[in-house]
Design an enzyme around this catalytic site. Structure first.
Site, short mmCIF file in Angstrom:
data_model
loop_
_atom_site.label_atom_id
_atom_site.label_comp_id
_atom_site.label_asym_id
_atom_site.label_seq_id
_atom_site.Cartn_x
_atom_site.Cartn_y
_atom_site.Cartn_z
N PHE A 35 39.57 15.40 -11.72
CA PHE A 35 39.14 16.58 -11.98
C PHE A 35 39.96 17.89 -12.38
O PHE A 35 39.60 18.70 -12.96
CB PHE A 35 37.83 16.94 -11.08
CG PHE A 35 36.92 15.96 -11.06
CD1 PHE A 35 36.77 14.98 -12.05
CD2 PHE A 35 35.82 16.18 -10.07
CE1 PHE A 35 35.58 14.06 -12.02
CE2 PHE A 35 34.90 15.10 -10.14
CZ PHE A 35 34.49 13.96 -11.01
N ILE A 103 33.83 7.79 -7.08
CA ILE A 103 32.18 7.51 -7.20
C ILE A 103 32.34 6.70 -8.55
O ILE A 103 31.02 6.27 -8.89
CB ILE A 103 31.48 8.74 -7.90
CG1 ILE A 103 32.28 9.47 -8.84
CG2 ILE A 103 31.51 9.90 -6.58
CD1 ILE A 103 31.67 10.70 -9.49
N HIS A 121 32.25 9.89 -1.17
CA HIS A 121 31.59 10.77 -2.29
C HIS A 121 30.31 10.35 -2.98
O HIS A 121 29.79 10.88 -3.95
CB HIS A 121 32.51 11.39 -3.13
CG HIS A 121 33.55 12.20 -2.32
ND1 HIS A 121 34.79 12.83 -2.85
CD2 HIS A 121 33.55 12.66 -0.93
CE1 HIS A 121 35.41 13.60 -1.85
NE2 HIS A 121 34.49 13.52 -0.75
N ASN A 220 51.59 8.41 -4.45
CA ASN A 220 50.70 9.63 -5.62
C ASN A 220 51.77 9.77 -6.38
O ASN A 220 53.12 9.82 -6.32
CB ASN A 220 50.34 10.65 -4.54
CG ASN A 220 49.35 11.33 -5.05
OD1 ASN A 220 48.20 10.85 -5.33
ND2 ASN A 220 49.53 12.72 -5.33
#
Ligand code: NAD
Ligand code: ZN
Length: 256
Positions: A35, A103, A121, A220
């Site tokens: 996001f 999600i 979440h 990451n």
């Protein structure tokens, strides 16, 4: 990179309780942007908070308006090699649990068992009535919104319908949080993948694992705030790195 993969393979071999912690970054290779990246949902419009959703029809309409744009990409995605590698590690009895901030249900699609995946979440495929708890398919409710019902309500009790994803200002599910804390405390290897480790309280879990003497490995694409505490930091793309680990054991990442 090869040396780091060697170290991870060694840690996996020695582990008797491996736990993975995943964030939006594990799903970018499936085509779901995280996001916060430029162009991501949150750089285009401010999310509607849970309080705004509860406060007025306007808030609920704004929320569902955004969901019309937010939801479709999630219906078209497939697990990538990173998800498939974790499914293989579970199948081989090594990976005991996945705690996810996602999600998207891609861990389930890859083959991980329902009870082994802790969703902090929530899940996008379900919509629930905030009053009676009736669970519905989000796709069906999206169709109702598209046909003009801009703030849909429950056919059973008239309560507000909301996707089963956690909004800003909304509490995380207590049971899932407890389970996550239990797993983080019992892990001897805690592998954080594709998370900036900034969203609390989920981001406290690597610290909890460390307190209980787990080895902390961070995989990451960019630096995280926990890097200096980790036993091993692998800066790279989740898919190729985890596929390489699996191959070292002579296994393969294969679609479910
Ligand atoms: P985040 O803050 O955890 O950041 C994602 C991290 O992943 C970044 O540090 C990025 O550098 C890294 N990354 C990106 N691609 C990668 C790759 N291929 N391999 C390894 N690392 C990679 O996540 P966010 O985007 O800020 O999202 C916050 C919350 O929003 C999540 O916790 C989740 O609830 C929700 N979200 C879920 C999804 C999903 O379900 N797929 C997608 C976007 C956001
Ligand atoms: Zn209801």
């Amino acid at each position: 990179m090869k040396e780091q993969i060697d170290v991870l393979v060694e840690l996996v071999e020695k582990s008797t309780c491996m736990v993975a912690f995943t964030g939006a970054g594990i799903s970018t290779e499936s085509g779901l942007p995280d996001f916060r990246s430029p162009g991501g949902v949150w750089s285009r419009f401010r999310p509607v908070t849970f309080q705004e959703f509860q406060a007025s029809d306007r808030g609920r309409m704004d929320y569902w308006d955004r969901y019309l744009e937010f939801y479709p990409p999630f219906t078209q995605v497939q697990p990538n090699p990173a998800h498939l590698a974790l499914a293989e590690l579970e199948k081989q009895g090594i990976l005991k649990a996945i705690i996810t901030q996602n999600i998207d249900r891609l861990h389930h699609a890859a083959g991980n068992a329902e009870e082994k995946v802790i969703e902090l979440h929530g899940r996008i495929d379900q919509t629930i009535c905030l009053d009676c708890g009736l669970t519905l398919n989000t796709g069906i409710i999206i169709d109702r919104v598209k046909s003009g019902e801009r703030a849909p309500t429950c056919d059973q009790c008239g309560g507000w319908l909301k996707p089963a994803t956690i909004s800003f200002g909304q509490n995380l599910p207590a049971q899932e949080l407890e389970k996550a804390a239990r797993w983080a405390s019992s892990a001897d290897l805690f592998l954080a993948i594709g998370s900036s480790l900034t969203v609390h309280p989920a981001a406290a879990l690597p610290g909890l694992a460390l307190e209980h003497n787990a080895h902390l490995v961070i995989l990451n694409a960019t630096a995280t705030s926990y890097d200096s505490h980790a036993h091993l930091v692998i800066t790279g793309q989740a898919g190729p790195v985890l596929a390489a680990v699996i191959e070292r054991f002579g296994w393969s990442v294969r679609p479910n």
